[in-house]
Scaffold this active site. Sequence first.
Site, PDB file in Angstrom:
ATOM      1  NE  ARG A  19      -1.642  -1.044   3.722  1.00 19.74           N
ATOM      2  CZ  ARG A  19      -1.921  -1.509   4.654  1.00 19.74           C
ATOM      3  NH1 ARG A  19      -3.670  -1.150   5.129  1.00 19.74           N
ATOM      4  NH2 ARG A  19      -1.098  -1.294   5.683  1.00 19.74           N
ATOM      5  CG  ASP A  79       7.876 -17.794  15.930  1.00 18.35           C
ATOM      6  OD1 ASP A  79       7.585 -17.729  14.534  1.00 18.35           O
ATOM      7  OD2 ASP A  79       8.917 -17.642  15.880  1.00 18.35           O
ATOM      8  CG  HIS A 100      13.330 -19.379   7.567  1.00 21.08           C
ATOM      9  ND1 HIS A 100      12.326 -19.433   7.896  1.00 21.08           N
ATOM     10  CD2 HIS A 100      14.488 -19.594   7.799  1.00 21.08           C
ATOM     11  CE1 HIS A 100      12.480 -18.518   9.074  1.00 21.08           C
ATOM     12  NE2 HIS A 100      14.212 -18.935   9.305  1.00 21.08           N
ATOM     13  CD  GLU A 112      14.789 -17.503  18.313  1.00 27.40           C
ATOM     14  OE1 GLU A 112      14.529 -16.655  17.635  1.00 27.40           O
ATOM     15  OE2 GLU A 112      14.249 -17.839  18.452  1.00 27.40           O
ATOM     16  CG  HIS A 149      11.105 -23.567  12.118  1.00 25.50           C
ATOM     17  ND1 HIS A 149      11.200 -23.208  10.645  1.00 25.50           N
ATOM     18  CD2 HIS A 149      11.747 -22.055  12.543  1.00 25.50           C
ATOM     19  CE1 HIS A 149      10.651 -21.582  10.400  1.00 25.50           C
ATOM     20  NE2 HIS A 149      11.307 -21.148  11.814  1.00 25.50           N
ATOM     21  CE  LYS A 180       8.314 -18.804  10.956  1.00 25.91           C
ATOM     22  NZ  LYS A 180       9.279 -19.153  12.260  1.00 25.91           N
ATOM     23  CE  LYS A 209      11.093 -15.360  19.623  1.00 26.33           C
ATOM     24  NZ  LYS A 209      12.286 -15.531  18.851  1.00 26.33           N
ATOM     25  CE  LYS A 247      18.084 -21.413   9.163  1.00 25.19           C
ATOM     26  NZ  LYS A 247      18.823 -20.757   9.048  1.00 25.19           N
TER      27      LYS A 247
HETATM   28  N1  NAP Z   1      10.639 -10.717   8.410  1.00 25.60           N
HETATM   29  C1  NAP Z   1      10.972 -12.198   8.331  1.00 25.60           C
HETATM   30  O1  NAP Z   1      12.280 -12.042   8.797  1.00 25.60           O
HETATM   31  C2  NAP Z   1       9.866 -13.156   7.920  1.00 25.60           C
HETATM   32  C3  NAP Z   1      10.595 -14.125   8.758  1.00 25.60           C
HETATM   33  C4  NAP Z   1       9.700 -15.549   8.607  1.00 25.60           C
HETATM   34  C5  NAP Z   1       8.620 -15.746   8.029  1.00 25.60           C
HETATM   35  N2  NAP Z   1       7.728 -13.639   7.526  1.00 25.60           N
HETATM   36  C6  NAP Z   1       6.506 -14.069   7.417  1.00 25.60           C
HETATM   37  O2  NAP Z   1       6.587 -12.431   6.087  1.00 25.60           O
HETATM   38  C7  NAP Z   1       5.651 -12.496   6.034  1.00 25.60           C
HETATM   39  C8  NAP Z   1       5.699 -10.827   5.622  1.00 25.60           C
HETATM   40  O3  NAP Z   1       6.855 -10.713   6.941  1.00 25.60           O
HETATM   41  P1  NAP Z   1       7.331  -9.217   6.772  1.00 25.60           P
HETATM   42  O4  NAP Z   1       7.602  -8.892   8.160  1.00 25.60           O
HETATM   43  O5  NAP Z   1       7.722  -8.922   6.104  1.00 25.60           O
HETATM   44  O6  NAP Z   1       6.027  -8.301   7.372  1.00 25.60           O
HETATM   45  P2  NAP Z   1       5.686  -6.822   7.614  1.00 25.60           P
HETATM   46  O7  NAP Z   1       6.410  -5.944   7.637  1.00 25.60           O
HETATM   47  O8  NAP Z   1       4.087  -6.664   8.966  1.00 25.60           O
HETATM   48  O9  NAP Z   1       3.537  -6.855   6.253  1.00 25.60           O
HETATM   49  C9  NAP Z   1       4.470  -6.588   5.089  1.00 25.60           C
HETATM   50  C10 NAP Z   1       3.667  -5.486   4.596  1.00 25.60           C
HETATM   51  O10 NAP Z   1       1.891  -5.953   4.303  1.00 25.60           O
HETATM   52  C11 NAP Z   1       2.040  -4.558   4.373  1.00 25.60           C
HETATM   53  N3  NAP Z   1       0.730  -4.607   4.655  1.00 25.60           N
HETATM   54  C12 NAP Z   1       0.206  -5.147   6.623  1.00 25.60           C
HETATM   55  N4  NAP Z   1      -0.670  -5.419   6.922  1.00 25.60           N
HETATM   56  C13 NAP Z   1      -1.708  -5.171   5.737  1.00 25.60           C
HETATM   57  C14 NAP Z   1      -2.767  -4.498   6.025  1.00 25.60           C
HETATM   58  N5  NAP Z   1      -3.512  -4.872   6.729  1.00 25.60           N
HETATM   59  N6  NAP Z   1      -3.149  -4.837   4.239  1.00 25.60           N
HETATM   60  C15 NAP Z   1      -2.528  -4.459   3.405  1.00 25.60           C
HETATM   61  N7  NAP Z   1      -1.357  -4.528   3.686  1.00 25.60           N
HETATM   62  C16 NAP Z   1      -1.032  -5.000   5.320  1.00 25.60           C
HETATM   63  C17 NAP Z   1       2.602  -3.979   4.704  1.00 25.60           C
HETATM   64  O11 NAP Z   1       2.756  -3.009   3.337  1.00 25.60           O
HETATM   65  P3  NAP Z   1       1.974  -1.550   3.044  1.00 25.60           P
HETATM   66  O12 NAP Z   1       1.827  -1.028   4.696  1.00 25.60           O
HETATM   67  O13 NAP Z   1       3.028  -0.603   2.329  1.00 25.60           O
HETATM   68  O14 NAP Z   1       0.751  -2.187   2.318  1.00 25.60           O
HETATM   69  C18 NAP Z   1       3.892  -4.585   4.906  1.00 25.60           C
HETATM   70  O15 NAP Z   1       5.222  -3.576   4.620  1.00 25.60           O
HETATM   71  C19 NAP Z   1       4.293 -12.495   7.779  1.00 25.60           C
HETATM   72  O16 NAP Z   1       3.869 -13.171   7.380  1.00 25.60           O
HETATM   73  C20 NAP Z   1       5.624 -12.815   8.786  1.00 25.60           C
HETATM   74  O17 NAP Z   1       5.334 -13.918   9.839  1.00 25.60           O
HETATM   75  C21 NAP Z   1       8.476 -13.038   8.097  1.00 25.60           C
END
Ligand code: NAP
Length: 547
Positions: A48, A242, A185, A223, A247, A155, A347, A189
């Site tokens: 967005r 989680d 992920h 961790e 994993h 996930k 953790k 590894k």
């Molecule tokens: N980060 C990690 O290291 C990691 C690791 C493993 C898995 N994951 C998984 O990967 C996914 C993304 O992770 P992330 O850390 O990148 O998440 P995030 O930063 O919370 O969200 C990703 C994007 O989704 C959009 N978003 C959030 N709420 C929204 C809503 N209500 N409607 C529409 N768009 C929305 C936001 O972009 P806008 O506000 O610009 O729309 C945000 O930048 C999650 O399911 C998480 O569980 C993440």
Amino acid sequence: MPSADEPFALVIFGASGDLTHRKLMPALWSLYAARTLPEPFAIVCTARTEMTDAGFRAKMREGVSEFARLKIPAEHVWQRFAANLFYVPGDPNDPALHERLERCLARLEGERGDTANRLFYCATPPSLYDDIVERLGATGLAAERGGWRRIIVEKPFGRDRASAEALNRQLTGVFREEQIYRIDHYLGKETVQNILVFRFANGILEPLWNRNHVAEVQITVAETLGVEGRGSYYEESGALRDMMQNHLLQLLCLVAMEPPVTFDADAVRDEKNKVMQAIRPIDPAKVDEAALRAQYGPGFVNGRPVPGYRQERGVAPDSITETYAALRLKIDSWRWAGVPFYLRTGKRMPRRVSEIVVRFHRTPHMIFRRDPAGVEPNRLVIRIQPDEGISLVVVAKTPAPELRLGPVALDFKYGEVFGAEPPEAYERLLLDAIRGDATLYARGDWVEHAWALLDPVLTTWARTPAALPAYDAGSWGPPGRPLHRPRRRAMARGLITGELGAPPDSPQRAQPPRRSRGGARYAPLSAGPAAAARWPGSRRRRGRGWW
Ligand SMILES: NC(=O)c1ccc[n+]([C@@H]2O[C@H](COP(=O)([O-])OP(=O)(O)OC[C@H]3O[C@@H](n4cnc5c(N)ncnc54)[C@H](OP(=O)(O)O)[C@@H]3O)[C@@H](O)[C@H]2O)c1
């Protein structure tokens, strides 16, 4: 069957988020820089937040500079890569966004004269997966016209069996199972992939890999970090959801599975499913006998004071979310009958470590009566991170005129043998999805089995909030209940480590190498329950534990 390299477009939903910045784009860049990313390609990103192509490219350059395995060698190389990045702002719930995406993809594919191969990536909060999938179906973006369509789902995949089943139904209403890539992920590894190679490309292991020789298996993912500002996310999840559901259970399957007929996705995943079917279900009335949970309180990690979980930002002051979970599982099969599998994750532990320890039976008869103390059962330690490698711990005579025994490790270290840093997990997994190889992705039925196994634990824990013990941050977990007598005896004899909460049973617990009188260096390894009782930070003492 995996396809050969073909042109493709990757569409990332939620591309303004942390995952894209820290993991996805750095991985795509490293694949490109290593010349393994199929070309031509287009990466179309959406979220967005309003951004132009140029603004998005600049943001991604920061992420790549900071997090990618391969650094940017020269500006023109980055520019060549960045010319394939596009940003389309919009709400994933809005059908108009999907129309704009279709136009953008059609234009890019038209300009390049490519086939229209499209990989969608759900990198948004999980609550949006349903809507994204529905819109992909409704707007025709998912229809296989002029090329393949695939979707990667991040996930967590559901939060219990019912929600995972519902998401599977939603996905399979739009995509066929072989088009769906549920990412874990951990499976990307190098050391995790090596479990299969190690087991099935080395003939010497198979005769030992069963209940006749293996006494127990311990899988630990610890961790040092806390929730790192993601308290509100973690409140909804907890250690069991989680880490354990995905994993650790995946690691268990890789250790316990039968040899697949081939290394094809379905053959491997069929064998993993058989393990899940063979795990003895956890009796809802006896959850306490199979599962342990706890939450970290304030303490010290690496010498620095850290707050307790309930003091973290975004966490309720009376939170009952577990930050530590352990399971003792049994696999009812000819290979593993009677062998306990201990799974632990937490953790704010004293050390970051992910490893699998296969502990073998003690020798049937001890001829070294004068000093049997140094004789520990053999252990095979697969270190997933850090210090990736494999050690076989054997007993050796330590250099001295008298007969003294001690454990030593036959050690294989990835870093020392192969030099270069292994590729990031996301590199391998993205490339596999682009090539159509789902071997390292979770299949829908596996995910449902995993939730079905854990549902009784989740339900019982939710019903009994008062039973959540605390552990000090920087310790290996909560104090335990006294052991039942037979297990206490077996533990005192070193036959089992036998505890959910024990620290990792690995050679990293070694005392520093000592210099023998003869001058040769050797590394006597601490091992087993005696060492565990000495482990700093562990409140456990010999003869105490959870079983
Ligand atoms: N980060 C990690 O290291 C990691 C690791 C493993 C898995 N994951 C998984 O990967 C996914 C993304 O992770 P992330 O850390 O990148 O998440 P995030 O930063 O919370 O969200 C990703 C994007 O989704 C959009 N978003 C959030 N709420 C929204 C809503 N209500 N409607 C529409 N768009 C929305 C936001 O972009 P806008 O506000 O610009 O729309 C945000 O930048 C999650 O399911 C998480 O569980 C993440």
